[in-house]
Design a protein around this motif. Sequence first.
Motif, short mmCIF file in Angstrom:
data_model
loop_
_atom_site.label_atom_id
_atom_site.label_comp_id
_atom_site.label_asym_id
_atom_site.label_seq_id
_atom_site.Cartn_x
_atom_site.Cartn_y
_atom_site.Cartn_z
N VAL A 155 72.02 52.96 69.14
CA VAL A 155 71.06 52.05 69.06
C VAL A 155 70.51 51.51 70.06
CG1 VAL A 155 70.29 50.27 67.13
CG2 VAL A 155 72.30 52.26 66.66
N ILE A 156 69.23 51.16 69.95
CA ILE A 156 69.02 49.71 71.12
C ILE A 156 68.30 48.67 70.56
CG2 ILE A 156 67.85 49.86 73.54
CD1 ILE A 156 69.16 50.92 74.00
N THR A 157 68.52 47.80 70.88
CA THR A 157 68.28 46.67 69.90
C THR A 157 67.22 45.90 70.48
OG1 THR A 157 69.60 44.74 71.02
CG2 THR A 157 70.95 45.88 68.84
N HIS A 158 66.64 46.27 71.71
CA HIS A 158 65.32 45.36 71.95
C HIS A 158 64.81 45.87 72.91
CE1 HIS A 158 68.16 43.00 73.86
NE2 HIS A 158 67.47 42.40 74.51
N GLN A 159 63.81 45.74 73.99
CA GLN A 159 63.58 46.51 75.07
C GLN A 159 63.78 46.18 75.97
OE1 GLN A 159 61.14 44.83 72.76
NE2 GLN A 159 59.91 43.92 74.18
N ALA A 160 64.66 44.86 76.38
CA ALA A 160 64.76 43.94 77.49
C ALA A 160 65.29 45.12 79.14
CB ALA A 160 65.70 43.17 77.34
N PRO A 161 65.38 44.84 79.96
CA PRO A 161 65.85 46.13 80.71
C PRO A 161 66.80 46.09 81.37
CG PRO A 161 64.21 44.03 81.55
CD PRO A 161 64.15 43.81 80.87
N ILE A 177 68.68 58.54 70.34
CA ILE A 177 68.63 57.53 70.66
C ILE A 177 67.85 56.84 69.52
CG2 ILE A 177 68.03 55.91 72.42
CD1 ILE A 177 68.63 57.78 74.26
N LEU A 178 68.46 55.61 68.97
CA LEU A 178 67.47 54.96 67.29
C LEU A 178 67.04 53.33 67.96
CD1 LEU A 178 68.00 55.41 63.89
CD2 LEU A 178 67.46 53.20 65.26
N ALA A 179 65.77 53.63 67.80
CA ALA A 179 65.02 52.13 67.70
C ALA A 179 64.64 51.60 67.08
CB ALA A 179 64.78 51.66 69.30
N HIS A 180 63.48 50.57 66.80
CA HIS A 180 62.70 50.05 65.90
C HIS A 180 61.35 50.63 66.43
CE1 HIS A 180 59.26 47.86 64.21
NE2 HIS A 180 60.64 47.35 63.39
N ARG A 181 60.48 51.12 65.21
CA ARG A 181 59.18 51.48 66.69
C ARG A 181 58.71 50.91 67.36
NH1 ARG A 181 54.20 51.09 65.02
NH2 ARG A 181 54.80 50.08 63.47
N ARG A 182 58.64 49.37 67.38
CA ARG A 182 57.55 48.11 67.71
C ARG A 182 58.44 48.64 69.41
NH1 ARG A 182 53.78 46.83 69.07
NH2 ARG A 182 53.86 45.06 68.97
N THR A 183 59.80 48.07 68.99
CA THR A 183 60.45 47.97 70.67
C THR A 183 60.45 49.86 71.45
OG1 THR A 183 62.47 46.96 69.53
CG2 THR A 183 63.15 48.60 71.26
N ALA A 184 60.17 51.06 70.59
CA ALA A 184 60.09 51.95 71.61
C ALA A 184 59.21 51.69 71.68
CB ALA A 184 60.31 53.52 69.87
N GLU A 185 57.66 52.10 71.24
CA GLU A 185 57.25 51.64 72.21
C GLU A 185 56.51 50.78 73.10
OE1 GLU A 185 54.16 51.94 67.41
OE2 GLU A 185 54.13 50.13 68.12
N LEU A 186 56.98 49.93 73.24
CA LEU A 186 57.13 48.94 74.19
C LEU A 186 57.93 49.60 75.68
CD1 LEU A 186 57.99 44.94 72.30
CD2 LEU A 186 55.60 45.58 73.64
N ILE A 187 59.26 50.18 75.17
CA ILE A 187 59.37 50.81 76.03
C ILE A 187 59.00 52.05 76.58
CG2 ILE A 187 61.27 52.58 76.82
CD1 ILE A 187 63.15 50.78 74.16
N ALA A 188 57.91 52.73 76.26
CA ALA A 188 57.51 53.68 76.22
C ALA A 188 55.84 53.09 77.41
CB ALA A 188 56.67 54.26 75.23
N ALA A 189 55.55 51.59 76.47
CA ALA A 189 53.93 51.23 77.16
C ALA A 189 54.67 50.35 78.51
CB ALA A 189 53.60 50.40 76.70
N ARG A 190 56.09 49.30 78.53
CA ARG A 190 56.39 48.91 79.40
C ARG A 190 57.60 49.13 80.74
NH1 ARG A 190 50.94 46.61 80.11
NH2 ARG A 190 50.15 46.33 77.85
#
Length: 366
Positions: A155-161, A177-190
């Motif tokens: 489980v990933i709690t948020h997208q900080a490196p 690997i699981l996260a909130h959808r918004r976190t997954a989107e930010l990981i993919a984008a940034r």
Amino acid sequence: MGETPLSRTRGARVGLLGKTAARALRVSVATVWVASVCIMALPVAAATPTAQISAASTEQTISAASGAAAAVDREPEVANERDIPRPVQIAPGVYAMLGSGDAVAPRNHGIVANNGFVVGKRGVVVIDTGASYRYGRAMIEAIRRVTPLPIELVVITHQAPEFVFGAAAFRDAGVPILAHRRTAELIAARCSICLTNLRRTLGEEEMSGSRVTVPDRTVEATTRIDAGDRQLDLLYFGTAATPGDLAVRDAQTGVLFAGALVSVGRIPELRNESIPGWLAALDRIHALDVNEVVPGFGPVVKPDRIDSVGQYLRELDRGVHDAYGAGVGLTNARTQVQTPNFRHWKLYSVAHPQNVQRVYLQLEPH
């Protein structure tokens, strides 16, 4: 490009700086901010009333923005054992691995954030994965020394490196690997920007094998899962420290892994936050049955210690608003707005002026 198609779901014055100068500074600051923290918010979507977990049907890999390939000629080594935090049992079956809480630097190998794992009767759930592939592999080895049970979920709690780049080691081991959808989107984008910056800071050898790994399962709202024969509450309070913050509560012991929501003894770095949402999330944590809190940074604490985070956020917000209202320009605000009660916290001299800057720029007309 991501490793998976994500689930479908749902004026005031400028101050002493002139408007032209302020706009130019805002552009410059925004560029520096993206380069340093690697995360920019995407449009915030409202949470749906029910939680959904989605699984990916395909898998791809994102390479670093610099063009470094995800694959390497030789298998990346496990980080030196003396540099890896040993798992500390804080409740039956619940282990924390505590980072230094300092800024990422070669001397600490990027091991600054906290992560951990929960051992059930059938398997293990990992919460956050550290800053590199090497750390992720070392974490797997540390878990194997505690239990022979398989790792069933990350489980990933948020997208900080500091929390995400060990995920590739678990992906290579076949762990979802699981996260909130918004976190997954930010990981993919940034997060490719984050990876480039970490390579520059820590070096190619330390970051060998590290790559952006997008979660292949997502949730939309608070939900309880059974993983490893252990009941875990994935808690989503809306946009707080980041748009996709999850806190993970072990129902059996009341231990809460708070992720970005809580930092103890270290100034929290504002990135895509909503300060009102963040304060509301802390209030909601207080209403839960929680016995111990594992913060994103700092020591394990009792729930009453998380009040200090809210105090910092309130003092910061009030100080910036007062300075802005008095016509203090951004450059002066960075030095004049202080939170004396937190001068002893780590990163104060660096992170606090950046936080002042971020809140100030949010007050400017757009």
